[in-house]
Design a protein around this motif. Structure first.
Motif, PDB file in Angstrom:
ATOM      1  N   HIS A 278       0.918   2.169  10.281  1.00 34.81           N
ATOM      2  CA  HIS A 278       0.501   1.209   9.627  1.00 34.81           C
ATOM      3  C   HIS A 278       0.381   0.747   7.901  1.00 34.81           C
ATOM      4  O   HIS A 278       1.390  -0.091   8.055  1.00 34.81           O
ATOM      5  N   GLN A 279      -0.258   1.562   7.290  1.00 33.19           N
ATOM      6  CA  GLN A 279      -0.502   1.256   6.422  1.00 33.19           C
ATOM      7  C   GLN A 279       0.429   2.072   5.114  1.00 33.19           C
ATOM      8  O   GLN A 279       1.623   1.596   4.526  1.00 33.19           O
ATOM      9  N   LEU A 280       1.371   3.376   6.179  1.00 35.16           N
ATOM     10  CA  LEU A 280       2.588   4.518   5.613  1.00 35.16           C
ATOM     11  C   LEU A 280       3.756   2.937   5.565  1.00 35.16           C
ATOM     12  O   LEU A 280       4.423   3.276   4.991  1.00 35.16           O
ATOM     13  N   LEU A 281       3.963   2.284   7.140  1.00 31.05           N
ATOM     14  CA  LEU A 281       5.221   1.583   6.665  1.00 31.05           C
ATOM     15  C   LEU A 281       4.853   0.496   5.932  1.00 31.05           C
ATOM     16  O   LEU A 281       5.756   0.302   5.531  1.00 31.05           O
ATOM     17  N   SER A 282       3.653   0.079   5.359  1.00 32.60           N
ATOM     18  CA  SER A 282       3.866  -1.152   5.011  1.00 32.60           C
ATOM     19  C   SER A 282       3.542  -0.620   3.653  1.00 32.60           C
ATOM     20  O   SER A 282       4.421  -1.827   2.888  1.00 32.60           O
ATOM     21  N   THR A 283       3.673   0.387   3.415  1.00 27.89           N
ATOM     22  CA  THR A 283       3.567   0.594   1.672  1.00 27.89           C
ATOM     23  C   THR A 283       5.150   1.571   1.519  1.00 27.89           C
ATOM     24  O   THR A 283       5.510   0.889   0.786  1.00 27.89           O
TER      25      THR A 283
ATOM     26  N   ARG B 168       3.103  13.096  -5.159  1.00 25.83           N
ATOM     27  CA  ARG B 168       4.649  12.308  -6.141  1.00 25.83           C
ATOM     28  C   ARG B 168       4.445  11.006  -5.827  1.00 25.83           C
ATOM     29  O   ARG B 168       5.178  10.176  -6.495  1.00 25.83           O
ATOM     30  N   HIS B 169       3.637  10.438  -4.536  1.00 23.68           N
ATOM     31  CA  HIS B 169       3.728   8.922  -4.006  1.00 23.68           C
ATOM     32  C   HIS B 169       2.420   8.717  -4.604  1.00 23.68           C
ATOM     33  O   HIS B 169       2.686   7.450  -4.734  1.00 23.68           O
ATOM     34  N   PHE B 170       1.562   9.076  -5.552  1.00 23.72           N
ATOM     35  CA  PHE B 170       0.424   8.678  -5.878  1.00 23.72           C
ATOM     36  C   PHE B 170       1.088   7.193  -6.980  1.00 23.72           C
ATOM     37  O   PHE B 170       1.878   7.490  -8.170  1.00 23.72           O
ATOM     38  N   GLY B 171       0.486   6.890  -7.093  1.00 20.47           N
ATOM     39  CA  GLY B 171       0.338   5.415  -8.511  1.00 20.47           C
ATOM     40  C   GLY B 171       1.309   4.284  -7.153  1.00 20.47           C
ATOM     41  O   GLY B 171       0.950   3.095  -7.802  1.00 20.47           O
ATOM     42  N   ASN B 172       1.196   4.608  -6.051  1.00 19.32           N
ATOM     43  CA  ASN B 172       2.201   3.062  -5.245  1.00 19.32           C
ATOM     44  C   ASN B 172       1.045   2.359  -4.891  1.00 19.32           C
ATOM     45  O   ASN B 172      -0.485   2.921  -4.421  1.00 19.32           O
ATOM     46  N   HIS B 173       0.951   0.911  -4.810  1.00 13.84           N
ATOM     47  CA  HIS B 173      -0.059  -0.268  -4.412  1.00 13.84           C
ATOM     48  C   HIS B 173       0.500  -0.237  -2.599  1.00 13.84           C
ATOM     49  O   HIS B 173       1.103   0.355  -2.058  1.00 13.84           O
ATOM     50  N   PRO B 174      -0.990  -0.311  -2.240  1.00 13.34           N
ATOM     51  CA  PRO B 174      -1.046   0.267  -0.421  1.00 13.34           C
ATOM     52  C   PRO B 174      -0.830  -1.144  -0.172  1.00 13.34           C
ATOM     53  O   PRO B 174      -0.704  -2.066  -0.797  1.00 13.34           O
ATOM     54  N   GLY B 175       0.664  -1.172   0.676  1.00 13.45           N
ATOM     55  CA  GLY B 175       0.738  -2.046   1.714  1.00 13.45           C
ATOM     56  C   GLY B 175       0.170  -3.332   2.233  1.00 13.45           C
ATOM     57  O   GLY B 175      -0.062  -4.376   2.547  1.00 13.45           O
ATOM     58  N   LEU B 176      -1.513  -2.244   2.554  1.00 18.70           N
ATOM     59  CA  LEU B 176      -2.439  -2.828   3.282  1.00 18.70           C
ATOM     60  C   LEU B 176      -3.404  -2.337   2.582  1.00 18.70           C
ATOM     61  O   LEU B 176      -3.507  -1.664   2.779  1.00 18.70           O
ATOM     62  N   ALA B 177      -3.962  -3.948   1.396  1.00 15.26           N
ATOM     63  CA  ALA B 177      -4.710  -3.463   0.634  1.00 15.26           C
ATOM     64  C   ALA B 177      -6.454  -3.931   1.358  1.00 15.26           C
ATOM     65  O   ALA B 177      -6.106  -5.057   1.751  1.00 15.26           O
TER      66      ALA B 177
END
Length: 424
Positions: free
Chosen positions: A106-111, A253-262
């Motif tokens: 869910h976290q990965l999909l949300s993000t 490579r994907h670091f820096g993205n704000h988490p979808g489920l913070a």
């Protein structure tokens, strides 16, 4: 050399086994043969010891256990991620122990699932574990997208395998993200993660793999293969205990993205206790944590993982292949007239278990349990048998086949209903 179908031959293989010493690290019921380690691994003495260490830290330090003791809780998710990184072929910064399989998906999909007008669909397969499909459908529904239209599932021709060419053929221009198992949970088929990732990236598609049935069973090279994301549980081959905290990989490579489920624990460690309502997002895998770590559910992993780092995945994989190969040879020889079919890959593209198909599978599993063998039933007609490299023996395999042969010849399975139990 002893004849390969005798107990003496099995014992000879055990004498030559370089991993034999690790069997003594585990609590093994001497009255049973445990072949369900691909569902729940056995307790090790090291895991038991680190559970006690964490409890003692709580007893000794109270709240200071977050920063004091041998395994400070505040940093335990990252520390375990470092221990786990070699098992998935990743850098320390890319792996963390957190959440659970489904929460992490869910976290990965949300993000990272960011549908656009032209790329909005998610690609999966029809043999995936149900929880992953539930999560995908849930995420689509939350975005007002009909799963019937936006979830594409690759078909299986035989109900056991998925052809990689069929997966690639479904990578059309409207696919945004792919979620696949690294190993199909029924048949044990290993998907070629490197090839699938390369083909997906050619088409500007992100890829996430569910490693539940591969971590601790086969080697991985997630960073080298440039996989985008992965998630998994730690209670199967890694022996982390029932409900053990899960794991997650995010390519740097994907670091820096704000988490979808913070959540609070996704903050930078040096900023977390500033209590600012503007989140200072961690610039590594830690960003994708949500809540306070489940310390007591992580404690067994401290000890359990130490064995994997001692042994190394190539040695574990080598013995696993030997055990399952020997299993198949004995089955072909001893049970050839009993109506069984091997549905796992027969070559080295199988993972750590074999799958026997039989129309009476549920009742055969019940008979096996009564006779002291712990198998795993999978609907509608599958018997999964997982000889685990760290604690199962070649003699276990030989004995299991002899017990199964007696059950079939004497029709002992007919005493039981051909229906699964509440937990199968």
């Amino acid at each position: 050399m002893k004849h390969q179908y005798t107990r003496e031959y099995a014992l000879q293989l055990d004498e030559q086994d370089p991993l034999a010493q690790y069997r003594h690290e585990f609590y093994i019921n001497k009255s049973t043969i445990y072949l369900d380690g691909n569902s729940l691994g056995l307790l090790s003495k090291r895991a038991e010891a680190t559970i006690q260490e964490i409890i003692d830290a709580w007893k000794t330090y109270g709240i200071d256990g977050w920063t004091e003791g041998a395994n400070p809780w505040f940093y335990l998710s990252e520390k375990l991620g470092e221990q786990m990184a070699p098992l998935v072929g990743a850098t320390h910064a890319e792996v963390i122990v957190t959440g659970s399989t489904t929460v992490n998906l869910h976290q990965l999909l949300s993000t990272f699932y960011r549908p656009t007008e032209k790329k909005a669909k998610i690609l999966a397969d029809e043999l995936n574990f149900p929880s992953d499909i539930y999560a995908i459908k849930s995420q689509l529904n939350m975005r007002g997208l009909d799963p019937e239209k936006y979830l594409v599932q690759v078909k299986s021709e035989d109900g056991y395998r998925v052809e990689e060419d069929d997966i690639i053929a479904k990578m059309t221009e409207d696919i945004s993200l792919i979620v696949l198992p690294s190993v199909l949970y029924r048949s044990g088929q290993i998907l070629n993660m490197k090839r699938i990732t390369e083909e997906a990236h050619k088409r500007n598609i992100l890829v996430a793999f569910d490693l539940c049935h591969s971590i601790g069973s086969i080697p991985h090279e997630l960073s080298k293969w440039d996989v985008d994301f992965a998630f998994w549980c730690n209670y199967k081959h890694l022996n982390g205990g029932p409900g053990a905290t899960g794991g997650m990989f995010v390519n740097q490579r994907h670091f820096g993205n704000h988490p979808g489920l913070a959540g609070w624990f996704g903050s930078r460690k040096d900023k977390q206790f500033d209590m600012d309502h503007e989140m200072s997002v961690d610039n590594a895998i830690g960003a994708f944590q949500i809540g306070t770590p489940n310390i007591l559910s992580m404690a067994p992993l401290v000890g359990a993982l130490s064995m994997f780092n001692e042994v190394g995945m190539p040695h574990i994989r080598n013995k696993s292949l030997q055990l399952t190969s020997y299993f198949m040879d004995l089955i072909r020889h001893e049970l050839k007239n009993e109506g069984f079919a091997l549905r796992n890959p027969l070559d080295d593209t199988r993972a750590g278990h074999i799958l026997l198909q039989h129309k009476e599978a549920a009742r055969i599993c019940k008979a096996l349990k009564v006779e002291g063998v712990i198998p795993d039933y999978r609907s509608p007609d599958g018997i999964r048998l997982a000889p685990v490299a760290l604690y199962n023996t070649f003699e276990d395999v030989w004995n299991t086949v002899q017990i199964l042969k007696t059950i079939m010849e004497e029709k002992k399975y007919k005493k039981y209903d051909n229906k699964r139990g509440v937990v199968a």
